[in-house]
Design a protein around this motif. Structure first.
Motif, PDB file in Angstrom:
ATOM      1  N   THR A  66       0.933  -0.834  -0.356  1.00 55.23           N
ATOM      2  CA  THR A  66      -0.150  -0.097  -0.272  1.00 55.23           C
ATOM      3  C   THR A  66       0.730   1.585  -0.367  1.00 55.23           C
ATOM      4  N   GLY A  67       1.768   1.275   1.042  1.00 56.56           N
ATOM      5  CA  GLY A  67       2.606   2.550   1.157  1.00 56.56           C
ATOM      6  C   GLY A  67       3.402   2.402  -0.161  1.00 56.56           C
ATOM      7  N   VAL A  68       3.911   2.183  -0.665  1.00 55.88           N
ATOM      8  CA  VAL A  68       4.775   1.693  -2.152  1.00 55.88           C
ATOM      9  C   VAL A  68       3.310   1.754  -3.618  1.00 55.88           C
ATOM     10  N   THR A  69       2.873   1.457  -3.168  1.00 56.32           N
ATOM     11  CA  THR A  69       1.541   1.775  -4.553  1.00 56.32           C
ATOM     12  C   THR A  69       1.037   3.577  -4.397  1.00 56.32           C
ATOM     13  N   ILE A  70       0.534   4.083  -3.024  1.00 52.81           N
ATOM     14  CA  ILE A  70       0.686   5.626  -3.280  1.00 52.81           C
ATOM     15  C   ILE A  70       1.677   6.720  -3.562  1.00 52.81           C
ATOM     16  N   ALA A  71       3.093   5.600  -3.078  1.00 49.12           N
ATOM     17  CA  ALA A  71       4.409   6.680  -3.338  1.00 49.12           C
ATOM     18  C   ALA A  71       4.062   6.618  -4.684  1.00 49.12           C
ATOM     19  N   PHE A  72       3.920   5.779  -5.879  1.00 53.39           N
ATOM     20  CA  PHE A  72       4.094   5.313  -6.984  1.00 53.39           C
ATOM     21  C   PHE A  72       3.586   6.673  -7.929  1.00 53.39           C
TER      22      PHE A  72
ATOM     23  N   VAL B  63       3.458  15.834  -1.658  1.00 53.45           N
ATOM     24  CA  VAL B  63       3.213  15.346  -0.440  1.00 53.45           C
ATOM     25  C   VAL B  63       1.854  14.190  -0.523  1.00 53.45           C
ATOM     26  N   VAL B  64       1.656  13.617  -2.230  1.00 55.49           N
ATOM     27  CA  VAL B  64       1.184  12.935  -2.363  1.00 55.49           C
ATOM     28  C   VAL B  64       2.236  11.341  -1.783  1.00 55.49           C
ATOM     29  N   VAL B  65       3.322  11.237  -2.245  1.00 47.36           N
ATOM     30  CA  VAL B  65       4.400  10.681  -1.690  1.00 47.36           C
ATOM     31  C   VAL B  65       4.980  10.633  -0.314  1.00 47.36           C
ATOM     32  N   ALA B  66       4.902  11.540   0.430  1.00 43.82           N
ATOM     33  CA  ALA B  66       5.383  11.941   1.475  1.00 43.82           C
ATOM     34  C   ALA B  66       3.944  10.576   2.304  1.00 43.82           C
ATOM     35  N   ILE B  67       2.604  11.038   2.165  1.00 42.77           N
ATOM     36  CA  ILE B  67       1.346  10.376   2.239  1.00 42.77           C
ATOM     37  C   ILE B  67       1.668   9.320   2.126  1.00 42.77           C
ATOM     38  N   GLY B  68       1.851   8.191   1.334  1.00 41.77           N
ATOM     39  CA  GLY B  68       2.766   6.622   1.267  1.00 41.77           C
ATOM     40  C   GLY B  68       3.175   5.978   2.486  1.00 41.77           C
ATOM     41  N   GLY B  69       4.540   7.080   2.418  1.00 43.72           N
ATOM     42  CA  GLY B  69       4.977   6.583   3.372  1.00 43.72           C
ATOM     43  C   GLY B  69       4.528   6.735   4.867  1.00 43.72           C
TER      44      GLY B  69
ATOM     45  N   GLY C  61       1.908   3.158   5.103  1.00 44.45           N
ATOM     46  CA  GLY C  61       3.073   2.541   5.798  1.00 44.45           C
ATOM     47  C   GLY C  61       3.221   2.551   6.535  1.00 44.45           C
ATOM     48  N   LEU C  62       3.759   3.607   7.054  1.00 45.43           N
ATOM     49  CA  LEU C  62       4.249   3.172   8.953  1.00 45.43           C
ATOM     50  C   LEU C  62       2.493   3.149   9.398  1.00 45.43           C
ATOM     51  N   ALA C  63       1.775   3.491   9.606  1.00 46.69           N
ATOM     52  CA  ALA C  63       0.724   3.482  10.511  1.00 46.69           C
ATOM     53  C   ALA C  63       0.107   2.215  10.079  1.00 46.69           C
ATOM     54  N   MET C  64       0.062   1.735   9.099  1.00 50.46           N
ATOM     55  CA  MET C  64      -0.572   0.121   9.089  1.00 50.46           C
ATOM     56  C   MET C  64       0.544  -0.635   9.603  1.00 50.46           C
ATOM     57  N   ARG C  65       1.546  -0.566   9.319  1.00 49.55           N
ATOM     58  CA  ARG C  65       2.995  -1.377  10.101  1.00 49.55           C
ATOM     59  C   ARG C  65       2.714  -1.603  11.561  1.00 49.55           C
ATOM     60  N   ALA C  66       2.215  -0.144  11.872  1.00 49.91           N
ATOM     61  CA  ALA C  66       2.454   0.468  13.629  1.00 49.91           C
ATOM     62  C   ALA C  66       0.733  -0.787  14.222  1.00 49.91           C
ATOM     63  N   ALA C  67      -0.198  -0.764  12.773  1.00 50.64           N
ATOM     64  CA  ALA C  67      -1.423  -1.678  13.140  1.00 50.64           C
ATOM     65  C   ALA C  67      -1.673  -3.259  13.112  1.00 50.64           C
ATOM     66  N   GLY C  68      -0.361  -3.145  12.448  1.00 48.01           N
ATOM     67  CA  GLY C  68       0.181  -4.961  12.778  1.00 48.01           C
ATOM     68  C   GLY C  68       0.052  -5.151  10.872  1.00 48.01           C
ATOM     69  N   MET C  69      -0.058  -4.674  10.591  1.00 43.88           N
ATOM     70  CA  MET C  69      -0.039  -5.468   9.070  1.00 43.88           C
ATOM     71  C   MET C  69       0.904  -5.351   8.056  1.00 43.88           C
TER      72      MET C  69
END
Length: 78
Positions: free
Chosen positions: A14-20, A43-49, A52-60
Motif C-alpha cells: 500500500t505504501g509503495v503504491t501510494i508513493a508510486f 505530498v502524496v509520496v510523503a503520505i504513502g510513507g 505504510g508506517l501506520a499500517m505497519r504499526a497496526a500489525g499489517m
C-alpha cells in the motif's frame, strides 16, 4: 533475495503504491510545467510513507522476528 519475505506485506504494498502514484503525479506535472502539481505529487509520496508506517504499526507489516538465543559457551571458573 526471493527466499526472504522482505516487503511482501499489505503495509509495504500500500505504501509503495501510494508513493508510486505520487511520483507519477510529480512527473506529469514536471512535464506540464505545473509547480503546484509537482509539490502536490511530493505530498502524496510523503503520505504513502506515512500510510505504510501506520499500517505497519497496526500489525499489517512484517512480524517482528524473535531473536534466537544461542547457548553460551561455558565460562572458566576463576
Amino acid at each position: 533475495m526471493a527466499g526472504n519475505s522482505h516487503g511482501h506485506t499489505p503495509a509495504a504494498w500500500t505504501g509503495v503504491t501510494i508513493a508510486f502514484i505520487g511520483f507519477c503525479i510529480s512527473g506529469a506535472c514536471t512535464v506540464a510545467a505545473q509547480p503546484l502539481g509537482f509539490v502536490a505529487g511530493l505530498v502524496v509520496v510523503a503520505i504513502g510513507g506515512v500510510v505504510g508506517l501506520a499500517m505497519r504499526a497496526a500489525g499489517m507489516g512484517q512480524p517482528k522476528s524473535t531473536a534466537v538465543q544461542r547457548p553460551q559457551a561455558a565460562q572458566p571458573q576463576s
